[in-house]
Design a protein around this motif. Structure first.
Motif, PDB file in Angstrom:
ATOM      1  N   LEU A   1      26.876  52.476  88.048  1.00  0.00           N
ATOM      2  CA  LEU A   1      26.609  51.117  88.510  1.00  0.00           C
ATOM      3  C   LEU A   1      27.898  50.419  88.950  1.00  0.00           C
ATOM      4  CD1 LEU A   1      23.942  49.966  85.895  1.00  0.00           C
ATOM      5  CD2 LEU A   1      23.600  50.229  88.360  1.00  0.00           C
ATOM      6  N   SER A   2      28.978  50.681  88.227  1.00  0.00           N
ATOM      7  CA  SER A   2      30.262  50.095  88.607  1.00  0.00           C
ATOM      8  C   SER A   2      30.688  50.596  89.984  1.00  0.00           C
ATOM      9  CB  SER A   2      31.324  50.439  87.556  1.00  0.00           C
ATOM     10  OG  SER A   2      32.580  49.900  87.930  1.00  0.00           O
ATOM     11  N   ASP A   3      30.478  51.890  90.241  1.00  0.00           N
ATOM     12  CA  ASP A   3      30.813  52.456  91.555  1.00  0.00           C
ATOM     13  C   ASP A   3      29.993  51.818  92.671  1.00  0.00           C
ATOM     14  OD1 ASP A   3      32.646  54.136  90.375  1.00  0.00           O
ATOM     15  OD2 ASP A   3      31.340  55.894  90.370  1.00  0.00           O
ATOM     16  N   LYS A   4      28.807  51.331  92.325  1.00  0.00           N
ATOM     17  CA  LYS A   4      27.951  50.673  93.319  1.00  0.00           C
ATOM     18  C   LYS A   4      28.269  49.194  93.462  1.00  0.00           C
ATOM     19  CE  LYS A   4      24.064  53.884  92.833  1.00  0.00           C
ATOM     20  NZ  LYS A   4      24.093  54.354  94.239  1.00  0.00           N
ATOM     21  N   GLY A   5      29.296  48.739  92.726  1.00  0.00           N
ATOM     22  CA  GLY A   5      29.760  47.373  92.890  1.00  0.00           C
ATOM     23  C   GLY A   5      29.095  46.346  92.009  1.00  0.00           C
ATOM     24  N   VAL A   6      28.308  46.771  91.030  1.00  0.00           N
ATOM     25  CA  VAL A   6      27.649  45.819  90.132  1.00  0.00           C
ATOM     26  C   VAL A   6      28.681  45.289  89.130  1.00  0.00           C
ATOM     27  CG1 VAL A   6      25.801  45.476  88.450  1.00  0.00           C
ATOM     28  CG2 VAL A   6      25.456  47.024  90.386  1.00  0.00           C
ATOM     29  N   ALA A   7      28.665  44.000  88.900  1.00  0.00           N
ATOM     30  CA  ALA A   7      29.621  43.374  87.976  1.00  0.00           C
ATOM     31  C   ALA A   7      29.417  43.900  86.558  1.00  0.00           C
ATOM     32  CB  ALA A   7      29.452  41.858  87.995  1.00  0.00           C
ATOM     33  N   MET A   8      30.530  44.071  85.815  1.00  0.00           N
ATOM     34  CA  MET A   8      30.449  44.620  84.470  1.00  0.00           C
ATOM     35  C   MET A   8      29.612  43.748  83.545  1.00  0.00           C
ATOM     36  SD  MET A   8      31.838  47.503  84.553  1.00  0.00           S
ATOM     37  CE  MET A   8      31.592  47.794  82.811  1.00  0.00           C
ATOM     38  N   SER A   9      29.640  42.428  83.747  1.00  0.00           N
ATOM     39  CA  SER A   9      28.837  41.546  82.901  1.00  0.00           C
ATOM     40  C   SER A   9      27.347  41.829  83.074  1.00  0.00           C
ATOM     41  CB  SER A   9      29.135  40.082  83.252  1.00  0.00           C
ATOM     42  OG  SER A   9      28.855  39.822  84.619  1.00  0.00           O
ATOM     43  N   ILE A  10      26.934  42.096  84.310  1.00  0.00           N
ATOM     44  CA  ILE A  10      25.524  42.422  84.589  1.00  0.00           C
ATOM     45  C   ILE A  10      25.184  43.782  84.002  1.00  0.00           C
ATOM     46  CG2 ILE A  10      23.872  42.971  86.424  1.00  0.00           C
ATOM     47  CD1 ILE A  10      25.220  40.865  88.155  1.00  0.00           C
ATOM     48  N   ILE A  11      26.101  44.745  84.155  1.00  0.00           N
ATOM     49  CA  ILE A  11      25.869  46.097  83.627  1.00  0.00           C
ATOM     50  C   ILE A  11      25.674  46.049  82.113  1.00  0.00           C
ATOM     51  CG2 ILE A  11      26.852  48.399  83.325  1.00  0.00           C
ATOM     52  CD1 ILE A  11      28.366  47.968  85.961  1.00  0.00           C
ATOM     53  N   ASP A  12      26.567  45.346  81.424  1.00  0.00           N
ATOM     54  CA  ASP A  12      26.501  45.290  79.956  1.00  0.00           C
ATOM     55  C   ASP A  12      25.201  44.644  79.483  1.00  0.00           C
ATOM     56  OD1 ASP A  12      28.927  46.533  79.676  1.00  0.00           O
ATOM     57  OD2 ASP A  12      30.082  44.671  79.532  1.00  0.00           O
ATOM     58  N   GLU A  13      24.780  43.585  80.148  1.00  0.00           N
ATOM     59  CA  GLU A  13      23.530  42.921  79.759  1.00  0.00           C
ATOM     60  C   GLU A  13      22.331  43.833  80.022  1.00  0.00           C
ATOM     61  OE1 GLU A  13      23.276  39.184  81.743  1.00  0.00           O
ATOM     62  OE2 GLU A  13      25.165  38.443  80.909  1.00  0.00           O
ATOM     63  N   SER A  14      22.354  44.525  81.155  1.00  0.00           N
ATOM     64  CA  SER A  14      21.220  45.377  81.533  1.00  0.00           C
ATOM     65  C   SER A  14      21.134  46.625  80.661  1.00  0.00           C
ATOM     66  CB  SER A  14      21.333  45.770  83.007  1.00  0.00           C
ATOM     67  OG  SER A  14      21.372  44.628  83.839  1.00  0.00           O
ATOM     68  N   LEU A  15      22.281  47.106  80.172  1.00  0.00           N
ATOM     69  CA  LEU A  15      22.294  48.325  79.354  1.00  0.00           C
ATOM     70  C   LEU A  15      21.699  48.110  77.961  1.00  0.00           C
ATOM     71  CD1 LEU A  15      25.654  50.108  80.216  1.00  0.00           C
ATOM     72  CD2 LEU A  15      23.371  51.112  80.319  1.00  0.00           C
ATOM     73  N   HIS A  16      21.419  46.872  77.602  1.00  0.00           N
ATOM     74  CA  HIS A  16      20.793  46.615  76.302  1.00  0.00           C
ATOM     75  C   HIS A  16      19.433  47.302  76.191  1.00  0.00           C
ATOM     76  CE1 HIS A  16      23.390  42.761  75.593  1.00  0.00           C
ATOM     77  NE2 HIS A  16      24.022  43.870  75.269  1.00  0.00           N
ATOM     78  N   GLN A  17      18.800  47.553  77.338  1.00  0.00           N
ATOM     79  CA  GLN A  17      17.488  48.207  77.297  1.00  0.00           C
ATOM     80  C   GLN A  17      17.607  49.692  76.914  1.00  0.00           C
ATOM     81  OE1 GLN A  17      15.603  48.836  81.296  1.00  0.00           O
ATOM     82  NE2 GLN A  17      17.459  47.852  82.046  1.00  0.00           N
ATOM     83  N   TYR A  18      18.830  50.244  77.003  1.00  0.00           N
ATOM     84  CA  TYR A  18      19.047  51.638  76.589  1.00  0.00           C
ATOM     85  C   TYR A  18      19.461  51.613  75.119  1.00  0.00           C
ATOM     86  CZ  TYR A  18      19.903  56.584  77.709  1.00  0.00           C
ATOM     87  OH  TYR A  18      19.831  57.964  77.791  1.00  0.00           O
ATOM     88  N   SER A  19      18.500  51.479  74.240  1.00  0.00           N
ATOM     89  CA  SER A  19      18.756  51.284  72.808  1.00  0.00           C
ATOM     90  C   SER A  19      19.330  52.535  72.156  1.00  0.00           C
ATOM     91  CB  SER A  19      17.458  50.899  72.095  1.00  0.00           C
ATOM     92  OG  SER A  19      16.544  51.984  72.151  1.00  0.00           O
ATOM     93  N   ASP A  20      19.911  52.356  70.978  1.00  0.00           N
ATOM     94  CA  ASP A  20      20.415  53.500  70.201  1.00  0.00           C
ATOM     95  C   ASP A  20      19.277  54.469  69.881  1.00  0.00           C
ATOM     96  OD1 ASP A  20      22.930  52.493  70.274  1.00  0.00           O
ATOM     97  OD2 ASP A  20      22.988  51.806  68.201  1.00  0.00           O
ATOM     98  N   GLN A  21      18.091  53.915  69.603  1.00  0.00           N
ATOM     99  CA  GLN A  21      16.948  54.773  69.287  1.00  0.00           C
ATOM    100  C   GLN A  21      16.556  55.631  70.484  1.00  0.00           C
ATOM    101  OE1 GLN A  21      15.535  55.306  66.374  1.00  0.00           O
ATOM    102  NE2 GLN A  21      14.115  56.794  67.274  1.00  0.00           N
ATOM    103  N   ALA A  22      16.565  55.041  71.674  1.00  0.00           N
ATOM    104  CA  ALA A  22      16.239  55.799  72.891  1.00  0.00           C
ATOM    105  C   ALA A  22      17.277  56.883  73.136  1.00  0.00           C
ATOM    106  CB  ALA A  22      16.160  54.863  74.091  1.00  0.00           C
ATOM    107  N   GLN A  23      18.544  56.546  72.903  1.00  0.00           N
ATOM    108  CA  GLN A  23      19.617  57.543  73.029  1.00  0.00           C
ATOM    109  C   GLN A  23      19.422  58.673  72.022  1.00  0.00           C
ATOM    110  OE1 GLN A  23      23.835  56.430  73.505  1.00  0.00           O
ATOM    111  NE2 GLN A  23      23.144  54.309  73.402  1.00  0.00           N
ATOM    112  N   PHE A  24      19.143  58.283  70.776  1.00  0.00           N
ATOM    113  CA  PHE A  24      18.995  59.249  69.687  1.00  0.00           C
ATOM    114  C   PHE A  24      17.897  60.261  70.033  1.00  0.00           C
ATOM    115  CE2 PHE A  24      17.616  60.862  65.601  1.00  0.00           C
ATOM    116  CZ  PHE A  24      18.796  60.987  64.882  1.00  0.00           C
TER     117      PHE A  24
END
Length: 272
Positions: free
Chosen positions: A139-162
């Motif tokens: 997402l950073s390579d596509k020019g999305v601001a880090m603040s937006i990326i960090d907020e949006s990544l909340h949907q990728y929960s630890d449980q989903a990762q696990f």
């Protein structure tokens, strides 16, 4: 002043019109415009135009063509502001027109980096084996601001990762049963980190794997690897030298010393 003498429809583009002008020296082609501009300026035969108006119409039509390019680019999938900017630069759109077009697309809700990031992350979660760190970089390579990326990544929960990491681990263990448990763990850790999963999640899954280590499978793996080493060295070495070569080879492959000793006793000492 210039007077419009003719307006004709283009053969290949029925939504575009050629405007012919006469400034007193005879008729000549002046410029072309889109239907929307033709209607907006009420262009018609006999209408007189000042030179400034002609230049304004040409600029407005150029802007419209560039805007249409961006719309066509967006028709395939959502894009970020940076992707639109880079595409218009590539298409040699006038630099002054690019921010105007991007601002228009933003106001029309046709580009929205936050919405793009959220959809991009959901797609990656559902269709790929990538972790949040890799998605963050994409997402950073596509020019999305880090603040937006960090907020949006909340949907990728630890449980989903696990859960995703567990599936990857199960799959890898099925493929690599003939390697030592330690080597499998090392390879898994490197692979999962490369895929972008957080260290906490990786360690939590691997702790579970360690707790469920199958000793029978580890013994079968050391037999497989040990016999390969024996075939490799027994034609050139015997006795103590052969034992050392096999022992060193099995240790490098990640097997525990107690299993190595057992293999030496059963498959070398037991055969002498």
């Amino acid at each position: 002043m210039k007077k419009i003498t003719r307006i004709t429809t283009q053969k290949k583009r029925k939504d575009r019109y050629n405007i012919f002008l006469n400034d007193g020296a005879g008729e000549e082609y002046g410029f072309s415009v889109d239907t929307s501009i033709l209607i907006e300026y009420q262009l018609r035969k006999g209408l007189e135009l000042e030179n400034a108006t002609v230049n304004e119409l040409i600029q407005k039509d150029t802007m419209h063509k560039s805007y249409t390019l961006a719309i066509h680019y967006l028709s395939y999938r959502m894009r970020t502001k940076k992707e639109i900017h880079d595409y218009l630069v590539q298409k040699e759109v006038e630099p002054d027109h690019i921010p105007v077009i991007i601002n228009k697309l933003t106001n029309e809700k046709l580009i929205d980096d936050r919405q793009f990031a959220e959809m991009f992350i959901r797609t990656r979660i559902n269709t790929s084996s990538k972790g949040p760190m890799v998605i963050r970089r994409e997402l950073s390579d596509k020019g999305v601001a880090m603040s937006i990326i960090d907020e949006s990544l909340h949907q990728y929960s630890d449980q989903a990762q696990f859960e995703k990491v567990q599936k990857l681990v199960d799959k890898k263990f099925q493929q690599k049963k003939k390697d030592s448990f330690r080597k499998q763990i090392q390879n898994l850790q490197a692979s999962l980190q490369q895929k972008g999963f957080t260290q906490d999640v990786v360690q939590a899954v691997l702790r579970e794997v360690n707790a469920n280590q199958n000793q029978d499978e580890e013994w079968e793996a050391i037999i497989y690897q040990g016999e390969k080493l024996l075939r490799k060295h027994e034609t050139k070495r015997t006795g103590y030298e052969l034992k050392n070569k096999v022992k060193e080879g099995l240790f490098r492959k990640g097997f525990a010393m107690d299993l190595i000793t057992r293999f030496i006793e059963e498959f070398i000492d037991g055969q002498e």
